[in-house]
Design an enzyme around this catalytic site. Structure first.
Site: not given
Ligand SMILES: Nc1ncnc2c1ncn2[C@@H]1O[C@H](COP(=O)(O)OP(=O)(O)O)[C@@H](O)[C@H]1O
Ligand SMILES: O=C(OP(=O)(O)O)[C@H](O)COP(=O)(O)O
Length: 407
Positions: A38, A207, A364, A387
């Site tokens: 970033r 998420k 991320g 997001g």
């Molecule tokens: N079946 C599952 N049960 C619980 N957690 C999971 C599962 N599959 C993936 N994950 C978790 O999802 C997390 C990433 O999700 P998310 O934050 O939505 O993705 P991103 O950061 O790519 O947007 C990872 O930490 C992973 O361990």
């Molecule tokens: O890391 C971020 O979002 P992302 O994990 O959805 O890519 C951005 O910096 C936004 O952060 P926030 O979800 O705490 O508002």
């Protein structure tokens, strides 16, 4: 799809104070930046404004700042890394108040081409996250012009992303977007508006509540929608399967049923895991050794948890990617942080790396997975926003874009 907003190319910052909102929300481990993506992504806009001879005032949030201002979420490490990257001094205003006397003094001392970084905007708590008028005005008071280049935060209607622009306008200043915003939106916009087909979208991760909402819109645009990761089990439950202790959003079961009907009606493929890697419980710590087995998706025992797609599913998904011309991927297929549960994510990442299709990664964790596997440079575009890219793909207007002046 062109972005009909003024950009940094429409301004000359010579002698002007320019407030630039970046997304410097970088991962830190023991105070060290573990991924500088970033920061690197923000450099072109910053460099342009320096070359103009502007006074470049940078701001960003870092982390969630749940327990108030603290050194662990200070932007100090970012100032240091940024200074190395730019090859020039970045004056860091460490004051937890972000704006105020220390910031004003630092800005007053600036010469043309100087760079200042303000403290973490979330140190102002709800004033930042609830788009507070006072904080927005204080930020605007520091500058003549405003640039939003924080793509990853552009889905947040926060003071430093949205509120500030009203006060810049009130004093006759302009609000524009930076190069990173343009690049991200052009790429994502083209991918969904005019995709070269077949267009495959892959959704995974944890998420669930956030990401399920994007499905309705994506179904209308893509040819195949692939679901994996923690997202899958709400669908499997909606199909009437036992999903044991897997991640499920019970409130979305009806929605998932609707989405399966919608896919059928539109003649779109909606792929769900046909087999699943299961374990007794979530690994703790996350990379702990874990005993797993593989079952068909309709045979998950009531006391077991699905933590990765199974090998048959991995093959099925890889095949779907092979025939695609555009692939958008957001969210890992399993708990990829654990080597035993990373197989599905690796298989999908590998299939993306091997295809000639346009490949776009958002989120991320997905980006980290791809980079860790060494596939980063094999992808067409790795978005700096998880997001934000999803909300954009969902068809929502991003507050950070909406706040910029129209062309
Ligand atoms: N079946 C599952 N049960 C619980 N957690 C999971 C599962 N599959 C993936 N994950 C978790 O999802 C997390 C990433 O999700 P998310 O934050 O939505 O993705 P991103 O950061 O790519 O947007 C990872 O930490 C992973 O361990
Ligand atoms: O890391 C971020 O979002 P992302 O994990 O959805 O890519 C951005 O910096 C936004 O952060 P926030 O979800 O705490 O508002």
């Amino acid at each position: 799809m062109g972005l009909n907003k003024k950009s940094v190319d429409d301004i000359n910052a010579k002698g002007k104070r320019v407030l630039v909102r970046c997304d410097f929300n970088v991962p830190l481990k023991n105070g060290e930046i573990t991924d500088e993506t970033r920061i690197v992504a923000a450099l072109p806009t910053i460099q342009k404004l320096i070359n103009d001879g502007g006074k470049v005032i940078l701001c960003s949030h870092l982390g969630k700042v749940k327990n108030g201002p603290n050194e662990g979420e200070s932007l100090a490490p970012v100032a240091k890394r940024l200074s190395e990257k730019l090859g020039k001094e970045v004056v860091f205003v460490s004051d937890y108040n972000v704006t105020g006397e220390a910031a004003t003094k630092a800005v007053e001392a600036m010469k043309d081409g100087d760079v200042v970084l303000l403290q973490n905007t979330r140190f102002r708590g709800k004033e930042e996250t609830k788009n507070g008028e006072e904080f927005s005005k204080e930020l605007a008071d520091l500058a003549d012009l405003y640039v939003c280049d924080a793509f990853g935060s552009s889905h947040r209607a926060h003071a430093s992303v949205a509120g500030v622009t009203k006060f810049i306008t009130a004093k006759g200043g302009e609000n524009v977007v930076g190069y990173l915003m343009q690049k991200e939106i052009n790429f994502l916009g083209n991918a969904v508006e005019n995709p070269v087909r077949p267009f495959v979208a892959i959704l995974g991760g944890a998420k669930v509540a956030d990401k399920l909402n994007v499905i309705s819109n994506l179904l209308e645009k893509c040819d195949t929608l692939i679901i994996g990761g923690g997202m899958a089990y709400t669908f499997l439950k909606a199909k009437g399967y036992e999903v044991g202790t897997s991640l499920v959003d019970d409130e979305k079961i009806d929605y998932c049923k609707e989405m399966m009907e919608k896919a059928e009606k539109l003649g779109k493929k909606l792929l769900l895991p046909v087999d699943t890697t299961i374990a007794k419980e979530f690994p703790n710590p996350i990379d702990a050794e874990i005993e797993v087995s593989v079952v068909d998706s309709n045979a998950i025992p009531a006391d077991m948890m699905g933590l990765d797609i199974g090998p048959k599913t991995a093959e099925l998904y890889a095949d779907a990617v092979k025939s695609a011309k555009t692939v958008v991927w957001n969210g890992p297929m399993g708990v990829f942080e654990n080597p035993t549960l990373a197989k599905g994510t690796i298989a999908v990442a590998k299939s993306l790396a091997e295809t000639d299709a346009t490949t776009i990664i958002g989120g991320g964790d997905s980006a980290a997975a791809v980079n860790q596997l060494g596939f980063g440079d094999k992808m067409s575009h790795i978005s700096t926003g998880g997001g934000a890219s999803l909300e954009f793909l969902e068809g929502k207007e991003l507050p950070g874009v909406a706040a910029a002046d129209d062309k």
